[in-house]
Design a protein around this motif. Structure first.
Motif, short mmCIF file in Angstrom:
data_model
loop_
_atom_site.label_atom_id
_atom_site.label_comp_id
_atom_site.label_asym_id
_atom_site.label_seq_id
_atom_site.Cartn_x
_atom_site.Cartn_y
_atom_site.Cartn_z
N HIS A 1 29.44 12.29 13.59
CA HIS A 1 29.22 12.17 12.15
C HIS A 1 29.98 10.94 11.68
N THR A 2 29.25 9.93 11.21
CA THR A 2 29.86 8.66 10.79
C THR A 2 29.55 8.40 9.31
N GLU A 3 30.55 8.07 8.55
CA GLU A 3 30.36 7.74 7.14
C GLU A 3 30.70 6.27 6.92
N PHE A 4 29.79 5.56 6.24
CA PHE A 4 30.04 4.17 5.87
C PHE A 4 30.80 4.14 4.55
N LYS A 5 31.78 3.24 4.46
CA LYS A 5 32.58 3.16 3.25
C LYS A 5 31.71 2.77 2.05
N GLU A 6 32.06 3.28 0.89
CA GLU A 6 31.34 2.93 -0.34
C GLU A 6 31.72 1.53 -0.79
N ALA A 7 30.92 0.96 -1.65
CA ALA A 7 31.10 -0.45 -2.04
C ALA A 7 32.46 -0.72 -2.65
N ASN A 8 33.01 0.24 -3.37
CA ASN A 8 34.29 0.03 -4.05
C ASN A 8 35.49 0.50 -3.23
N ALA A 9 35.24 0.89 -1.97
CA ALA A 9 36.33 1.41 -1.14
C ALA A 9 37.18 0.27 -0.57
N ALA B 1 26.60 -0.39 8.55
CA ALA B 1 27.74 -0.04 7.70
C ALA B 1 27.91 -1.04 6.57
N LYS B 2 27.65 -2.30 6.85
CA LYS B 2 27.78 -3.35 5.83
C LYS B 2 26.67 -3.26 4.80
N PRO C 1 14.25 2.13 1.46
CA PRO C 1 14.53 2.07 0.02
C PRO C 1 15.93 2.60 -0.25
N PHE C 2 16.88 1.69 -0.48
CA PHE C 2 18.27 2.11 -0.56
C PHE C 2 18.82 1.98 -1.97
N ASP C 3 19.22 3.12 -2.50
CA ASP C 3 19.91 3.19 -3.78
C ASP C 3 21.22 3.92 -3.52
N PRO C 4 22.36 3.23 -3.63
CA PRO C 4 23.65 3.88 -3.32
C PRO C 4 23.87 5.18 -4.07
N GLU C 5 23.30 5.28 -5.26
CA GLU C 5 23.48 6.51 -6.04
C GLU C 5 22.73 7.68 -5.40
N LYS C 6 21.58 7.39 -4.80
CA LYS C 6 20.79 8.45 -4.16
C LYS C 6 21.23 8.70 -2.73
N GLY C 7 21.63 7.65 -2.03
CA GLY C 7 22.17 7.80 -0.69
C GLY C 7 21.13 7.71 0.41
N PHE D 1 24.40 -0.50 4.17
CA PHE D 1 24.10 0.79 3.55
C PHE D 1 25.40 1.51 3.16
N LYS D 2 26.05 1.00 2.15
CA LYS D 2 27.33 1.53 1.70
C LYS D 2 27.22 3.00 1.29
N GLY D 3 28.15 3.81 1.79
CA GLY D 3 28.17 5.22 1.42
C GLY D 3 27.21 6.08 2.23
N GLY D 4 26.44 5.45 3.12
CA GLY D 4 25.50 6.22 3.92
C GLY D 4 26.18 6.95 5.07
N TRP D 5 25.44 7.86 5.70
CA TRP D 5 25.92 8.55 6.89
C TRP D 5 25.06 8.15 8.07
N PHE D 6 25.67 8.13 9.26
CA PHE D 6 24.93 7.88 10.49
C PHE D 6 25.32 8.97 11.49
N ILE D 7 24.33 9.76 11.90
CA ILE D 7 24.56 10.85 12.84
C ILE D 7 23.85 10.50 14.14
N PHE D 8 24.57 10.51 15.23
CA PHE D 8 23.94 10.22 16.52
C PHE D 8 24.66 10.96 17.63
N ASP D 9 23.98 11.08 18.77
CA ASP D 9 24.59 11.71 19.93
C ASP D 9 24.92 10.64 20.96
N PHE D 10 25.92 10.95 21.79
CA PHE D 10 26.26 10.03 22.88
C PHE D 10 26.77 10.82 24.08
N ILE D 11 26.81 10.14 25.21
CA ILE D 11 27.35 10.74 26.41
C ILE D 11 28.59 9.97 26.83
N SER D 12 29.49 10.66 27.52
CA SER D 12 30.67 10.00 28.07
C SER D 12 30.33 9.41 29.42
#
Length: 274
Positions: free
Chosen positions: A266-274, A176-177, A145-151, A179-190
């Motif tokens: 820590h990844t941030e998706f651009k907002e719709a008006n960005a 990213a396309k 349930p995605f509401d850009p205002e709520k995030g 869920f505008k304005g959302g954050w995505f947090i994940f771990d990775f290895i090199s």
């Protein structure tokens, strides 16, 4: 963990579960997961895959990731108190219960047999929902349930490692396309950490292998999509300091050995008006 198929990604769930259970005693100041102790007992699991899991450094590896993600959730909810939290490849994570969140919509996405385990061992909160889906099948987007205002904030703990590079790129670009304005947090290895990570998986008598790696998320992620904004890469073990924690000499050595191998992004998706 008899409910989960041999040589499957799902069976790797025992790695963080044992780490978090042992950390309850070894590192109780790092967001203790009492559910992990209970789940292993109810499953009839009496001992970890190897005695090495009883070392403080092994316990740290599982416990600190939950702490890292809890810090990110707390930061996001400060500005988005009604946000939805989504755990991709949720496994047997008890993060919602660890931080005591009964307010926000919380969605767990994973394979059918993993969700069946969640339903059996982890009580759902009033705002919590379990979704059966392979995360590379983007139809799960429709369950959020995605509401850009709520995030919305997405978490993927120990998940992307097992995907192919194209699958990761497609997933992140599509998220990213959508869920505008959302954050995505994940771990990775090199690449340096790949052999060690796969050796850890092998300890569970599992032939599943990690394949996805990155070296510099702050450069690589924006190249995946024009909809990706701010990216911050942090140390998995040191990026989110724990007040009052005390590590043994062996654990401090372990931390130093992983500085160029394990990371949280820590990844941030651009907002719709960005």
């Amino acid at each position: 963990m008899s409910e989960l198929k041999k040589d499957s990604v799902e069976r790797t769930l025992c790695i963080p579960l044992w780490s978090r259970a042992i950390a309850v005693k070894k590192l109780p100041m790092i967001l203790p997961d009492h559910d992990a102790v209970r789940i292993l007992r109810e499953m009839g699991e009496k001992r970890p895959p190897t005695p090495l899991y009883r070392l403080q450094c092994a316990a740290l590896a599982g416990a600190i990731r939950q702490y890292d993600f809890a810090c990110e959730i707390g930061d996001f909810l400060m500005d988005h108190p009604q946000a939805t939290v989504v755990e991709l490849g949720a496994g047997l994570s008890c993060l919602r219960r660890q931080i005591g969140n009964e307010t926000n919509p919380w969605i767990n996405v994973d394979f059918p047999d993993v969700i069946a385990c969640r339903e059996k061992y982890i009580p759902k909160g009033e705002q919590e929902r379990n979704v059966v889906s392979d995360i590379t099948d983007h139809r799960w987007f429709d369950t959020v349930p995605f509401d850009p205002e709520k995030g919305v904030i997405f978490l993927a703990a120990g998940v992307l490692h097992y995907l192919t590079d194209p699958d990761v790129q497609k997933l992140i670009a599509a998220m990213a396309k959508r869920f505008k304005g959302g954050w995505f947090i994940f771990d990775f290895i090199s690449q340096k950490g790949l052999s060690g990570g796969n050796a850890q998986v092998s300890m569970t008598s599992n032939a599943t292998r990690m394949t996805f790696t990155m070296e510099n998320a702050e450069k690589e992620l924006p190249a995946m999509s024009k909809d990706i904004g701010r990216v911050v890469q942090k140390s998995y073990l040191e990026g989110y300091p724990v007040p009052g924690v005390s590590y043994s000499p062996l654990t401090r050595l372990y931390i130093r050995s992983k500085r160029d191998k394990f990371f949280v992004v820590h990844t941030e998706f651009k907002e719709a008006n960005a």
